[in-house]
Design a protein around this motif. Structure first.
Motif, short mmCIF file in Angstrom:
data_model
loop_
_atom_site.label_atom_id
_atom_site.label_comp_id
_atom_site.label_asym_id
_atom_site.label_seq_id
_atom_site.Cartn_x
_atom_site.Cartn_y
_atom_site.Cartn_z
N LYS A 112 0.84 -1.20 0.00
CA LYS A 112 0.00 0.00 0.00
C LYS A 112 0.88 1.25 0.00
O LYS A 112 1.76 1.38 0.85
N PHE A 113 0.61 2.12 -0.96
CA PHE A 113 1.40 3.36 -1.06
C PHE A 113 0.50 4.60 -0.97
O PHE A 113 0.83 5.65 -1.51
N THR A 172 9.26 4.40 8.97
CA THR A 172 10.67 3.99 8.86
C THR A 172 10.78 2.49 8.62
O THR A 172 11.88 1.95 8.58
N GLU A 173 9.65 1.82 8.46
CA GLU A 173 9.62 0.37 8.24
C GLU A 173 9.31 0.10 6.77
O GLU A 173 8.33 0.59 6.22
N ALA A 229 7.60 8.17 -0.62
CA ALA A 229 8.73 8.05 0.28
C ALA A 229 8.95 6.58 0.66
O ALA A 229 10.09 6.12 0.80
N LEU A 230 7.84 5.85 0.84
CA LEU A 230 7.94 4.41 1.15
C LEU A 230 8.57 3.66 -0.03
O LEU A 230 9.34 2.71 0.18
N LEU A 283 13.22 0.56 -1.96
CA LEU A 283 14.31 0.39 -2.91
C LEU A 283 15.65 0.39 -2.20
O LEU A 283 16.52 -0.47 -2.47
N ARG A 284 15.87 1.32 -1.27
CA ARG A 284 17.13 1.37 -0.53
C ARG A 284 17.33 0.12 0.31
O ARG A 284 18.45 -0.40 0.39
N GLN A 285 16.27 -0.37 0.93
CA GLN A 285 16.38 -1.58 1.75
C GLN A 285 16.78 -2.79 0.88
O GLN A 285 17.60 -3.60 1.29
N PHE A 286 16.17 -2.86 -0.29
CA PHE A 286 16.52 -3.97 -1.19
C PHE A 286 17.99 -3.90 -1.59
O PHE A 286 18.70 -4.91 -1.58
N LEU A 287 18.45 -2.69 -1.96
CA LEU A 287 19.84 -2.54 -2.39
C LEU A 287 20.81 -2.87 -1.26
O LEU A 287 21.88 -3.46 -1.50
#
Length: 615
Positions: free
Chosen positions: A441-442, A449-450, A513-514, A519-523
């Motif tokens: 959900k976006f 922050t999760e 923002a989510l 994307l950053r978490q995946f990288l």
């Protein structure tokens, strides 16, 4: 009485010479010189006539390549000595040798192609094991390159100068000082090359020569190959063709054309074996130059089949004209099928059933695909390494040779990336990833922050892929191939991120923002599997497009529309604008972009930095 009779004959001959020389107003010695010159010419013409009959009537097609080269070299040496002896050209003998060489080259080439196709039809596409210091130019097929412009240490402490180019000047003094010039190399002491001369040198010179030769070879040697046994043999066979170009210059261009056909044959086999099993990707996505290369490879196979059929028909007709006619030919074929024709049958290239391309358990035969395309890249390195030797034999066709490398050899990397792309498309479960992203959900109202849950599920999927890739090891999946596979995995994942981010019908600023956070978490988590850095520009650009104003969005679409699908851009507009008029305006713009004639990118970025690229 016999002595007196001989003396009378000599006196008569002297008086006759004196009479003729007086009539021609030349001295008897000059007349003798003229007679000797005519005798030399007549002798050389007789030798040429006998050699012409020999070359035109004997079938050399059954001779091994090395033995046939011995014949050509000996005839070439004979021509050089004859021309030096008579100071006349040997056009008839050279023509007969050229015609004989062309006939042999054609049959040799067809049999070579038939052997390769037969080998690839039975190939299991597993990498052959070679030493880490393997140098293909130290193999027997490239021995002539080490002889050329080099010296060789013999068993008796001397250095033998190789024969090198068959155009090397020969004199009668060479034959006087080297009586075994026409003998077989195996019968000489130390197995020295044909036509060698002994040169006395010091031991320090020998050591320096050997060290320099080894060092230069190491600098020029391609890295150890990752290819099948048949492909390694193909790379060695290039040495045969190259040597033929050096042995007989008049047929050098014909030999080069045969070499080009072998290269096209392997391109056809690799692409049709490993690049056509995924219906999601067609060769239309390849650059135009690479598509033309594939078309040339298909035409080459058809040409080989036609020439093979025509040559077999010619052989059959020749046998019918022989005494005994057709009955004798049929009887010979029935008694010995293998010897009834000098040409081997040319099979249709077909991947062995032992290579299961559709099996998920072996990652869709990834190691076999890697073996095939990395073999193509090794072939590219070998060809580029001998390019200067090819150019030295074809100075008048330099532009054509360079064009071959530019339009063909330099395009091998496109085929390599295409094969990896089709394989990765099946390895990566895109349906699963999009299903996971569709649950996200976006449209939230708060900054969190999760990261989303689907990111962890994606990492789990990549962990499984990483584990299976690790099972191949370095021998079956070399570092360069592993990097390209990971680069393609991450590129296609970025495409999936764009597709997944275009699915929501509602998206808030907090939701965008989510997306950035996911994307950053995946990288961050993918770094534990590979050091390859993905190019995430298309994802970042798609996310930031949500923040653009009307005018900025118009510019962005004009600049970036080729990186996205029409459906993705329409969905972006639907989420950004609530007014129907604005939606219709941008939908019209998008429709115009995708209905206009497609423009193919001029070039693709190089993947050398670890980033993959669209083929």
């Amino acid at each position: 009485e016999e002595e007196e009779e001989e003396e009378d004959n000599n006196q008569s001959r002297v008086h006759r010479y004196a009479s003729v020389s007086s009539h021609l107003r030349i001295s008897p010695s000059e007349y003798t010189t003229i007679k000797l010159k005519h005798a030399k010419a007549k002798l050389w013409q007789d030798i040429q006539r006998h050699m012409n009959v020999f070359l035109s009537t004997v079938d050399f097609s059954a001779l091994p390549f090395s033995s046939y080269l011995q014949v050509l070299k000996k005839v070439s040496v004979l021509i050089q000595i004859g021309e030096k002896y008579t100071e006349q050209s040997s056009m008839s003998l050279r023509g007969a040798m050229q015609e004989q060489a062309l006939s042999y080259v054609r049959k040799f080439h067809h049999n070579m192609a038939a052997d390769l196709v037969h080998g690839y039809n039975a190939e299991d596409w597993q990498p052959t094991q070679v030493n880490k210091d393997f140098n293909i130019f130290l193999e027997e097929e490239y021995l002539f390159l080490r002889r050329k412009n080099q010296t060789k240490v013999g068993e008796d402490g001397t250095v033998s100068a190789g024969i090198g180019d068959m155009g090397e000047s020969r004199t009668l003094q060479d034959f006087v000082s080297n009586k075994d010039l026409f003998q077989d190399s195996s019968s000489r002491k130390g197995n020295k090359p044909i036509g060698t001369r002994e040169v006395s040198v010091s031991s320090s010179s020998i050591e320096k020569t050997a060290t320099t030769s080894t060092t230069n070879s190491a600098k020029r040697a391609p890295p150890p190959p990752h290819c099948s046994v048949t492909t390694l043999q193909l790379a060695k066979n290039i040495g045969y063709y190259l040597e033929m170009m050096f042995v007989l210059k008049p047929v050098s261009w014909s030999v080069f054309e045969c070499l080009v056909e072998l290269v096209y044959l392997y391109v056809f086999i690799v692409f049709n074996f490993f690049g056509t099993d995924n219906p999601q990707y067609g060769e239309a996505i390849l650059p135009n130059a690479t598509q033309k290369l594939l078309e040339r490879s298909r035409l080459t196979l058809a040409k080989l089949n036609e020439e093979h059929t025509a040559e077999q028909s010619k052989e059959a007709n020749d046998k019918e004209d022989e005494p005994g006619g057709l009955e004798a030919a049929l009887a010979e074929a029935e008694a010995s099928p293998s010897s009834s024709s000098s040409l081997k049958p040319l099979e249709t290239p077909k991947l062995s059933d032992d290579v299961p391309l559709g099996s998920q358990s072996n990652m869709y035969a990834l190691e076999c695909r890697v073996c095939g395309v990395e073999g193509l890249m090794f072939l590219s390195l070998v060809l580029k390494s001998v390019r200067k030797h090819i150019l030295s034999r074809l100075p008048d066709q330099e532009d054509a040779v360079l064009k071959f490398f530019q339009q063909n050899v330099d395009r091998f990397s496109d085929i390599r990336l295409f094969v990896y792309k089709t394989a990765v498309d099946r390895i990566l479960d895109s349906t699963l990833i999009l299903k996971l992203m569709s649950s996200a959900k976006f449209d939230g109202k708060e900054i969190t922050t999760e990261h989303s849950r689907y990111v962890d599920d994606m990492i789990k999927h990549f962990s499984e892929i990483h584990g299976r890739l690790q099972t191949f090891g370095q021998n079956r999946l070399p570092d360069k191939a592993r990097e390209l596979v990971w680069a393609e995995l991450l590129l296609q994942t970025c495409r999936l991120f764009v597709e997944g981010f275009s699915l929501p019908k509602k998206c808030t600023n907090e939701g965008r923002a989510l997306m950035q956070l996911d994307l950053r978490q995946f990288l961050n988590k993918i770094e534990k599997f590979t050091h390859v850095k993905p190019n995430v520009d298309i994802v970042q650009s798609f996310i930031t497009a949500f923040y653009l104003e009307e005018g900025e969005l118009t510019v962005w679409i004009h600049k970036n529309y080729m990186n996205y699908s029409q459906k993705q851009l329409v969905q972006l507009v639907n989420v950004m604008f609530s007014k129907r008029s604005m939606k219709n305006k941008f939908k019209t713009l998008i429709d115009d972009k995708f209905t206009a004639p497609a423009q193919q990118p001029q070039s693709s970025p190089s993947p050398n930095n670890g980033n993959s690229s669209e083929v």
